[in-house]
Design an enzyme around this catalytic site. Sequence first.
Site, mmCIF file in Angstrom:
data_model
loop_
_atom_site.group_PDB
_atom_site.id
_atom_site.type_symbol
_atom_site.label_atom_id
_atom_site.label_comp_id
_atom_site.label_asym_id
_atom_site.label_seq_id
_atom_site.Cartn_x
_atom_site.Cartn_y
_atom_site.Cartn_z
ATOM 1 N N GLU A 188 9.607 1.733 10.968
ATOM 2 C CA GLU A 188 10.649 2.766 10.821
ATOM 3 C C GLU A 188 9.941 4.108 10.867
ATOM 4 O O GLU A 188 9.164 4.435 9.976
ATOM 5 C CB GLU A 188 11.404 2.548 9.512
ATOM 6 N N CYS A 209 13.757 10.479 6.616
ATOM 7 C CA CYS A 209 13.681 9.962 7.985
ATOM 8 C C CYS A 209 15.010 10.142 8.697
ATOM 9 O O CYS A 209 15.050 10.425 9.883
ATOM 10 C CB CYS A 209 13.264 8.505 7.978
ATOM 11 N N LYS A 256 0.889 -1.179 0.000
ATOM 12 C CA LYS A 256 0.000 0.000 0.000
ATOM 13 C C LYS A 256 0.917 1.217 0.000
ATOM 14 O O LYS A 256 1.479 1.586 1.032
ATOM 15 C CB LYS A 256 -0.879 -0.017 1.259
ATOM 16 N N GLU A 276 10.546 15.955 14.986
ATOM 17 C CA GLU A 276 10.853 15.840 13.567
ATOM 18 C C GLU A 276 10.054 16.902 12.805
ATOM 19 O O GLU A 276 8.828 16.917 12.860
ATOM 20 C CB GLU A 276 10.457 14.438 13.091
HETATM 21 P P1 NAI Z 1 1.782 8.877 7.653
HETATM 22 O O1 NAI Z 1 2.426 8.051 8.712
HETATM 23 O O2 NAI Z 1 0.350 9.250 7.827
HETATM 24 O O3 NAI Z 1 1.888 8.114 6.228
HETATM 25 C C1 NAI Z 1 2.751 7.044 5.928
HETATM 26 C C2 NAI Z 1 1.973 5.898 5.290
HETATM 27 O O4 NAI Z 1 1.029 5.406 6.238
HETATM 28 C C3 NAI Z 1 1.141 6.281 4.057
HETATM 29 O O5 NAI Z 1 1.169 5.220 3.121
HETATM 30 C C4 NAI Z 1 -0.259 6.421 4.618
HETATM 31 O O6 NAI Z 1 -1.264 6.188 3.654
HETATM 32 C C5 NAI Z 1 -0.274 5.336 5.662
HETATM 33 N N1 NAI Z 1 -1.274 5.516 6.726
HETATM 34 C C6 NAI Z 1 -1.766 6.689 7.217
HETATM 35 N N2 NAI Z 1 -2.693 6.444 8.157
HETATM 36 C C7 NAI Z 1 -2.795 5.093 8.269
HETATM 37 C C8 NAI Z 1 -3.577 4.229 9.073
HETATM 38 N N3 NAI Z 1 -4.462 4.698 9.956
HETATM 39 N N4 NAI Z 1 -3.409 2.895 8.939
HETATM 40 C C9 NAI Z 1 -2.510 2.399 8.063
HETATM 41 N N5 NAI Z 1 -1.762 3.165 7.261
HETATM 42 C C10 NAI Z 1 -1.891 4.502 7.367
HETATM 43 O O7 NAI Z 1 2.668 10.164 7.464
HETATM 44 P P2 NAI Z 1 2.198 11.593 6.901
HETATM 45 O O8 NAI Z 1 0.910 11.989 7.527
HETATM 46 O O9 NAI Z 1 2.226 11.533 5.435
HETATM 47 O O10 NAI Z 1 3.373 12.539 7.422
HETATM 48 C C11 NAI Z 1 3.328 13.096 8.737
HETATM 49 C C12 NAI Z 1 4.695 13.121 9.360
HETATM 50 O O11 NAI Z 1 5.173 11.802 9.513
HETATM 51 C C13 NAI Z 1 5.767 13.820 8.555
HETATM 52 O O12 NAI Z 1 5.761 15.198 8.748
HETATM 53 C C14 NAI Z 1 7.013 13.172 9.093
HETATM 54 O O13 NAI Z 1 7.415 13.792 10.295
HETATM 55 C C15 NAI Z 1 6.581 11.751 9.384
HETATM 56 N N6 NAI Z 1 6.952 10.844 8.285
HETATM 57 C C16 NAI Z 1 8.085 10.088 8.419
HETATM 58 C C17 NAI Z 1 8.513 9.301 7.373
HETATM 59 C C18 NAI Z 1 9.745 8.483 7.475
HETATM 60 O O14 NAI Z 1 10.403 8.260 6.468
HETATM 61 N N7 NAI Z 1 10.074 7.977 8.636
HETATM 62 C C19 NAI Z 1 7.801 9.260 6.097
HETATM 63 C C20 NAI Z 1 6.589 10.050 6.072
HETATM 64 C C21 NAI Z 1 6.220 10.813 7.133
#
Ligand code: NAI
Length: 479
Positions: free
Chosen positions: A248, A282, A173, A381
């Site tokens: 992660e 990240c 996904k 972050e």
């Molecule tokens: P997010 O954690 O919401 O999104 C990451 C993935 O999780 C996406 O594929 C999203 O569709 C999925 N997701 C979202 N809600 C979910 C749920 N309830 N159940 C299962 N999957 C779900 O991250 P977002 O909102 O895009 O970004 C917010 C913050 O998160 C960023 O500002 C950053 O600080 C952090 N982040 C960290 C990342 C990393 O590489 N460690 C990557 C993206 C975001």
Amino acid sequence: MNSTRVFIDGHWASPTSGEILDMVAPSTGEKIGTIARGAAADIDMAVKAARRAFEGPWGQMAAVDRGRLLSRLGQKILEHEDELTALEALDTGKALKLARNDIKAVARYFEFYGGAADKLHGETIPFLNGYQVMILREPRGVTGHIIPWNYPAQMFGRTLGPALAAGNAAVLKPAEEACLSCIRLTELAAEVGFPDGAINLVPGLGEEAGAALSSHPDIDLISFTGSPEVGVLIQKAAAENHVPCVLELGGKSPQIVFADADHGKAIETIVAALVQNTGQTCSAGSRVLIERSIYDQFMTQLSRRFKNLRAGPHQMDLDCGPVISKVQQERVLGFLERARADNIEIAAQGEVHAGASDGGYFVPPTLFRLVPRDHELAREEVFGPVLAAIPFDDEADAIRLANGTDFGLIAGVWTDSGARQMRMAKAIRAGQVYINGYGAGGGIELPFGGFKKSGHGREKGFEALREFTVAKTVVFNHG
Ligand code: NAI
Ligand code: MG
């Protein structure tokens, strides 16, 4: 391109809902396409298809043949390097040169894991007389993968490479903000001849398709990269079914500069590691900890470099692109506004290029000086091109500060003293420590993952193959 479809059991099909989601170019804010809004019914079909593949032709394929398919996909990606580079840059807003690195990296993931597929050996254990014990490393079965938008192509390789090499059947996904490269990569995977159901792709929203995948009772492991908040939701959902997780969740990684370091080299790397992908990495080195005796001098040099940074649309190939979305732009600007309200001084700020579209999601690269240790800029972050500078007194203080956040993903240590290099490497609680260097992005061979709230489990290298397998102990009583 099959951009409005899901890929299940070797076939592209419309999502059950029949609905689509708009995709926007971060450089302009304009619509560039649509993706399928996959949801629970599609995820369920994908998991069932993966289970059939695992129990059928894919699960029975010899390791060497699995490896060949992965290697062939790596080759195919290189043949499509220009096309994938352009797509990734348009979709994420990242500078073209960075997008090209990402595409080379995804090819390398498949080459590395293609070569590794038949080299994951088991063990034998000396046991009582009359016994022989062996440890088999078996695939987990059906693996779920939820990845973010910051490196869609690289993440495709990082998560699917080891899972497939180990013999799992996968359901991916990708993120709703950016996943066009994942769709194209899945098409290329289909062309090289992976058996039906080995790879399934269900684009859609996190709270719909993502939640359905993490709570599905018939997956054997879930691998997630994204925010700490969603990491908690994933782990809770998986716990209901006793499904293990690899998480992660980002970091607040320090760059620690001692007085005896090569300042010029440190500054180049520190800036590059922060602005790469506009801070949306990240492992971004988003705190620079500087020994007090050189603080002013180092900040003068660092500020000079920061002032020259430029943000602009991906095709201009500048230091930074836009951030991924309006939401992310507001989030990052919120950190800047609160810092201003708290009287934290800006040491230097780069510029948004005059030719950048008003509709793009740009943020000027910003360096803050003397950030208080308990301020959010020092602890949270930001996921944007924002660097917090903090002085430290001595080695013990540096360690305290480096380990003083909830995160522990990576760290950079800049010093010429060999003994100190070793002491720091041992004292820092982070999954990777770099000495006189920094950067995890390209390190396909290097185990990668977090301590504390940066997550658990390891990706990359052979460690990832261990995560995607499980040990089975077989005991022979041969008398
Ligand atoms: P997010 O954690 O919401 O999104 C990451 C993935 O999780 C996406 O594929 C999203 O569709 C999925 N997701 C979202 N809600 C979910 C749920 N309830 N159940 C299962 N999957 C779900 O991250 P977002 O909102 O895009 O970004 C917010 C913050 O998160 C960023 O500002 C950053 O600080 C952090 N982040 C960290 C990342 C990393 O590489 N460690 C990557 C993206 C975001
Ligand atoms: Mg979210």
